[in-house]
Design a protein around this motif. Structure first.
Motif, PDB file in Angstrom:
ATOM      1  N   HIS A 109     -24.749 -16.526  23.771  1.00 21.72           N
ATOM      2  CA  HIS A 109     -24.230 -17.150  25.007  1.00 21.72           C
ATOM      3  C   HIS A 109     -24.427 -18.660  24.941  1.00 21.72           C
ATOM      4  CE1 HIS A 109     -22.636 -17.335  28.993  1.00 21.72           C
ATOM      5  NE2 HIS A 109     -23.690 -18.003  29.438  1.00 21.72           N
ATOM      6  N   ASP A 134     -27.526 -20.490  26.191  1.00 19.24           N
ATOM      7  CA  ASP A 134     -26.725 -20.916  27.340  1.00 19.24           C
ATOM      8  C   ASP A 134     -26.318 -22.378  27.165  1.00 19.24           C
ATOM      9  OD1 ASP A 134     -25.243 -20.724  29.626  1.00 19.24           O
ATOM     10  OD2 ASP A 134     -26.906 -20.282  30.960  1.00 19.24           O
ATOM     11  N   HIS A 187     -22.267 -22.647  26.128  1.00 25.21           N
ATOM     12  CA  HIS A 187     -21.102 -23.448  26.544  1.00 25.21           C
ATOM     13  C   HIS A 187     -21.313 -24.795  25.861  1.00 25.21           C
ATOM     14  CE1 HIS A 187     -20.864 -20.314  29.549  1.00 25.21           C
ATOM     15  NE2 HIS A 187     -22.058 -20.667  29.998  1.00 25.21           N
ATOM     16  N   HIS A 213     -20.380 -13.867  32.776  1.00 22.77           N
ATOM     17  CA  HIS A 213     -21.664 -14.017  33.471  1.00 22.77           C
ATOM     18  C   HIS A 213     -21.775 -12.896  34.502  1.00 22.77           C
ATOM     19  CE1 HIS A 213     -20.737 -18.252  32.293  1.00 22.77           C
ATOM     20  NE2 HIS A 213     -22.033 -18.325  32.092  1.00 22.77           N
ATOM     21  N   HIS A 271     -27.243 -13.215  31.361  1.00 17.65           N
ATOM     22  CA  HIS A 271     -28.252 -13.287  32.426  1.00 17.65           C
ATOM     23  C   HIS A 271     -28.676 -11.922  32.958  1.00 17.65           C
ATOM     24  CE1 HIS A 271     -27.622 -17.479  32.021  1.00 17.65           C
ATOM     25  NE2 HIS A 271     -26.366 -17.381  32.422  1.00 17.65           N
TER      26      HIS A 271
HETATM   27 ZN    ZN Z   1     -23.514 -19.471  30.898  1.00 23.16          ZN
END
Ligand code: ZN
Length: 466
Positions: free
Chosen positions: A67, A320, A69, A232, A269
């Motif tokens: 995960h 993340d 970005h 998510h 998450h």
């Molecule tokens: Zn994220």
């Protein structure tokens, strides 16, 4: 055809089915595939085109980041002390200035940072695509750096005027999203063994897309072998409130209602999960990307990783986005995953009648080896890969090495593998991805890091000026 023999490995942690840990180990690689793993004695007499002596090093499989970005490293250290809702609303307008060049440069920085911290396979959830941005820029970056890459075609389609959270200039039309997703699958999705490029479909979150897009994305992905689904879920209490108010259900119920449970689905998450919902994930094979840094940074809570593992949920690790972490370090993520479970409220202690008050944790909650297993085999399984995540004959040649003779590792000879988590985070001294040497002696072999940082700075200045 070329062969590489790695010799004299002080400690070789294979993470294979028997969790073999070998002192004085050796590895034989043919092109991009591991041919033999064993002790030096077992590989005695083997010859190869190249011999690499890794005495004094620990070797383990490259880690799998599920995960991220990547573009967010352009907006690190922003909104330092506010919750996710404020964080998102502040950053959306800055991100709306992104273009393909910014996406490509930020991806290169993120990938280099990941590789340096032990990652050899990563996904990237790119869900904001203003100004005709495409995922092609990130896929090109992965090819240049030599990273094994699963590009997740993210999307936001529910702008503020439709009751969503993102501003309208950050969202796309659903028909355009699906059309582009199909283009990416046909252009880049390689489902063969040792593949370096796969595509994932990844509408962003329950508060930024419609149920229709979730259903259509699932149908499109499932029409193509090996195209997985990612989003998510249960990340923040405001998301739970949103799902309750808009859909009349909990976030996990929303996922189930749109057909988003199964071994081809994983969520980042998954903090706000009941035991029944965790059981549902285990029964359906639905995976979880645990992102401890971001969860702590945004003060969201502690995902019930111990309970998930005990119930048989597939769990991997994700750094993340770099705006909520604010780094991309897999060793750090493994360390924090272990630490955070240990301070998670121990329900047995807190539920004791007449209890002692406060919340107790337990050092038994998660071990260093379990954290590293999530970071390797766990992530590989969630990505649907049977060719990465551990070192054994027939597996892709993705492995990393860390020099043991350094300040932070001195005194750990009795268990150097646990030390990578308990004493870290560390940078790797060697990284091989698909048999290609990406880092040697702590330096990138083919990357101009200084030039890359200068480009990143220029892009960042431009993004903030707009
Ligand atoms: Zn994220």
């Amino acid at each position: 055809m070329s062969t590489l023999l790695v010799t004299n490995i002080a400690y070789l942690a294979t993470f294979d089915d028997d969790a073999r840990e070998i002192k004085d180990g050796a590895l034989l690689v043919r092109d991009n595939v591991i041919e033999a793993v064993g002790t030096m004695a077992e590989l005695e007499g083997v010859s190869a085109d190249r011999v690499l002596d890794l005495s004094g090093h620990i070797v383990m499989p490259g880690m799998v980041n599920i995960h991220h970005h990547m573009y967010q490293n352009l907006t690190r250290v922003m909104v330092q002390d506010d919750e996710l809702l404020v964080w998102l609303k502040t950053l959306y307008p800055i991100w709306s200035a992104l273009d393909d060049h910014a996406i490509g440069v930020s991806a290169r920085v993120a990938m280099a940072e990941l590789i340096a911290s032990g990652c050899t396979t990563s996904s990237d959830h790119l869900y904001i695509l203003p100004n005709n941005c495409t995922l092609d820029a990130t896929i090109d970056a992965a090819k240049d750096l030599g990273l094994r890459f699963h590009a997740a075609r993210g999307a936001m389609s529910r702008g503020q005027s439709q009751g969503g959270l993102p501003p309208d200039n950050c969202v796309e039309k659903e028909e355009d999203i699906l059309k582009d997703a199909e283009r990416l699958i046909h252009s880049y999705h390689d489902n063969t063994r040792h593949s370096m490029s796969r595509i994932i479909l990844a509408p962003c979150s329950p508060f930024s897309v419609t149920p229709g897009l979730m259903k259509d994305a699932a149908a499109l992905a499932r029409a193509h072998k090996g195209v997985h689904l990612h989003s998510h879920l249960a990340e923040d209490l405001f998301e739970e409130d949103y799902c309750h108010d808009v859909y009349g259900m909990r976030s996990v119920g929303f996922a189930e209602s749109v057909g988003w449970l199964g071994p081809d689905v994983w969520f980042a998450h998954s903090i706000f999960m009941t035991s029944d919902e965790i059981r549902l994930f285990a029964d359906t094979g639905t995976g979880v990307a645990h992102c401890p840094s971001a969860n702590m940074r945004c003060g969201q809570g502690i995902a019930k990783i111990r309970e998930m593992l005990d119930m048989g949920v597939n769990v991997g690790l994700g750094v993340d986005g770099s705006a909520s972490n604010d780094t991309s370090n897999m060793f750090m993520e493994a360390r924090l995953a272990m630490m955070l479970q240990r301070v998670a409220p121990n329900k047995y202690l807190s539920e004791t009648p007449g209890g002692r008050g406060g919340f107790g944790g337990t050092p038994k909650a998660l071990s260093a080896r379990e954290a590293l297993t999530m970071a390797t085999r766990g992530g590989a399984r969630i990505l649907g890969r049977d060719d990465i995540g551990y070192l054994a004959p027939g597996m892709s040649a993705d492995f990393i090495a860390v020099k043991l003779n350094q300040l932070g590792l001195s005194g750990t000879q009795r268990d150097p593998l646990a030390a990578l988590v308990m004493c870290g985070p560390f940078k790797v001294d060697y990284s091989f991805i698909n048999g290609r040497e990406i880092i040697a002696d702590g330096q990138f072999r083919h990357l101009d890091v200084d030039g890359l940082l200068a480009s990143h700075q220029t892009v960042m200045d431009r993004i903030y000026d707009q």
